[in-house]
Scaffold this motif. Structure first.
Motif, mmCIF file in Angstrom:
data_model
loop_
_atom_site.group_PDB
_atom_site.id
_atom_site.type_symbol
_atom_site.label_atom_id
_atom_site.label_comp_id
_atom_site.label_asym_id
_atom_site.label_seq_id
_atom_site.Cartn_x
_atom_site.Cartn_y
_atom_site.Cartn_z
ATOM 1 N N LYS A 1 -11.957 -2.209 -38.409
ATOM 2 C CA LYS A 1 -12.499 -3.420 -39.034
ATOM 3 C C LYS A 1 -11.608 -4.630 -38.746
ATOM 4 C CE LYS A 1 -14.151 -5.199 -43.487
ATOM 5 N NZ LYS A 1 -14.338 -4.884 -44.927
ATOM 6 N N ALA A 2 -10.286 -4.405 -38.737
ATOM 7 C CA ALA A 2 -9.348 -5.501 -38.510
ATOM 8 C C ALA A 2 -9.249 -5.888 -37.040
ATOM 9 C CB ALA A 2 -7.963 -5.114 -39.033
ATOM 10 N N GLY A 3 -9.703 -4.994 -36.156
ATOM 11 C CA GLY A 3 -9.615 -5.262 -34.725
ATOM 12 C C GLY A 3 -8.203 -5.145 -34.187
ATOM 13 N N THR A 4 -7.383 -4.296 -34.826
ATOM 14 C CA THR A 4 -6.007 -4.109 -34.390
ATOM 15 C C THR A 4 -5.777 -2.667 -33.978
ATOM 16 O OG1 THR A 4 -5.266 -3.670 -36.656
ATOM 17 C CG2 THR A 4 -5.162 -5.950 -35.886
ATOM 18 N N LEU B 1 -1.879 -7.011 -38.093
ATOM 19 C CA LEU B 1 -0.791 -6.479 -37.286
ATOM 20 C C LEU B 1 -1.172 -5.134 -36.672
ATOM 21 C CD1 LEU B 1 2.130 -7.198 -39.779
ATOM 22 C CD2 LEU B 1 1.401 -8.607 -37.845
ATOM 23 N N HIS B 2 -0.627 -4.863 -35.502
ATOM 24 C CA HIS B 2 -0.759 -3.550 -34.884
ATOM 25 C C HIS B 2 0.219 -2.603 -35.568
ATOM 26 C CE1 HIS B 2 -3.078 -5.644 -31.877
ATOM 27 N NE2 HIS B 2 -2.048 -6.422 -31.605
ATOM 28 N N GLY C 1 -6.552 -3.216 -26.555
ATOM 29 C CA GLY C 1 -7.301 -3.365 -27.798
ATOM 30 C C GLY C 1 -7.857 -2.051 -28.314
ATOM 31 N N GLN C 2 -7.090 -0.957 -28.154
ATOM 32 C CA GLN C 2 -7.554 0.372 -28.537
ATOM 33 C C GLN C 2 -6.628 1.006 -29.564
ATOM 34 O OE1 GLN C 2 -7.822 2.621 -24.892
ATOM 35 N NE2 GLN C 2 -9.577 1.466 -24.135
ATOM 36 N N SER C 3 -7.105 2.069 -30.191
ATOM 37 C CA SER C 3 -6.298 2.884 -31.098
ATOM 38 C C SER C 3 -6.240 4.313 -30.585
ATOM 39 C CB SER C 3 -6.881 2.869 -32.516
ATOM 40 O OG SER C 3 -6.727 1.597 -33.118
ATOM 41 N N ASP C 4 -5.261 5.074 -31.091
ATOM 42 C CA ASP C 4 -5.094 6.473 -30.701
ATOM 43 C C ASP C 4 -4.597 7.215 -31.929
ATOM 44 O OD1 ASP C 4 -4.407 8.946 -29.699
ATOM 45 O OD2 ASP C 4 -3.057 8.198 -28.136
ATOM 46 N N VAL C 5 -5.498 7.946 -32.574
ATOM 47 C CA VAL C 5 -5.154 8.652 -33.802
ATOM 48 C C VAL C 5 -5.708 10.073 -33.718
ATOM 49 C CG1 VAL C 5 -5.248 8.678 -36.321
ATOM 50 C CG2 VAL C 5 -5.256 6.493 -35.096
#
Length: 308
Positions: free
Chosen positions: A109-112, A85-86, A279-283
């Motif tokens: 690793k999960a690709g989320t 899940l995202h 398909g990106q993250s922002d932390v």
């Protein structure tokens, strides 16, 4: 691709006041479920007492918005990422920096998508303030963030516990703005934290930072202010004074004042939808790092006991 089926986990005041309206107003999302041990959820929407019960059910979801206190957030986020899940994290993104780093690696690793949200960065005046300051010489910064804890966090015991941050719960909003609008990195030089004798977290803090050019940045945090509340940032530059008031909603530049409607949480959900699509993250952990530094380096003064 249809709307993102999202579950809101932790149905407190911020979920009801901000998350649910923002989700309802964004066609990229549909509210698929709610999770809370103490709240009954939303009419017509499946409701569960635990996230584990939700993921074990036949209710299909693509993402979760975690609105619980930060101390409980890591295990919930890890469970969601395990299920592909995202994850949208309310601020602060976690109780410690190390657990947030672990979640970043887990999401990769999960690709989320993992999104550490800082709602004050989406206040109406912040983007324009950042653009105006980008090429200017800054000579000083003052932050006054004073509010009444009894109004904004009545009876919330978790906020006074370790990991709850105390006055840094609102103070981190100011840090999320100035880490975003100031062009040079800055760090803590000294701090004093006032901690009630019956609590584990501070009720007030006085912080002095300096940036990589030596410019002074002063922050005054206090949870004991009654009457009008103060959420103000003043940046002195060689070209005049920039002021952000009302938590970033009102921007005053030399010769003009810009007022806009609130759009913090709609902006957050628009950003989350874009991240999921790409398909990106922002932390960004810079605001939490500065809070951690205050606890690491700050001098603690015991003050009068606080009772709600």
């Amino acid at each position: 691709m249809g709307p993102i089926r999202i579950a809101v986990v932790g149905m407190g005041k911020i979920a009801h006041d901000q998350h649910l309206p923002a989700i309802a107003g964004n066609p990229a999302f549909t509210l698929a479920a709610t999770v809370s041990r103490s709240d009954s959820g939303v009419d017509g929407v499946p409701h569960f007492h635990t996230l584990q019960a939700l993921v074990d059910s036949d209710v299909a979801i693509d993402a979760v918005a975690l609105c619980t206190p930060p101390q409980a957030r890591y295990d919930l986020a890890a469970l969601a990422l395990d299920k592909g899940l995202h994850v949208f994290l309310e601020k602060p993104p976690g109780a410690t920096l190390a657990e947030v780093d672990a979640l970043v690696a887990h999401a990769a690793k999960a690709g989320t998508t993992l999104f550490a949200s800082w709602h004050s960065r989406y206040a109406a005046g912040v983007a324009s303030a950042r653009a105006w300051l980008a090429d200017r010489q800054i000579t000083g910064v003052k932050v006054i963030w004073r509010e009444d804890v009894r109004v904004w966090h009545p009876g919330q015991a978790w906020i006074w516990e370790p990991g709850g941050l105390g006055v840094f719960d609102p103070g981190i909003n100011a840090l999320s703005i100035i880490t975003h609008i100031l062009p040079d990195p800055f760090f803590l030089a000294e701090a004093t934290l006032e901690v009630p004798e019956n609590r584990a977290a501070p009720i007030a803090a006085d912080l002095h930072f300096r940036d990589s050019r030596g410019t002074a940045i002063h922050m005054d945090l206090d949870w004991r202010q009654t009457g009008p509340q103060s959420w103000d940032i003043v940046v002195e530059t060689a070209d005049g004074t920039l002021r952000l008031a009302n938590g970033g909603a009102v921007l005053t530049l030399p010769g003009e004042t810009l007022r806009h409607d609130d759009h913090e949480y709609p902006g957050l959900y628009a950003r989350f939808a874009d991240l999921v699509a790409q398909g990106q993250s922002d932390v960004d952990t810079r605001p939490l790092t500065l809070v951690a530094d205050a606890f690491l380096r700050g001098k603690r003064l015991v003050t009068d006991a606080f009772f709600d």
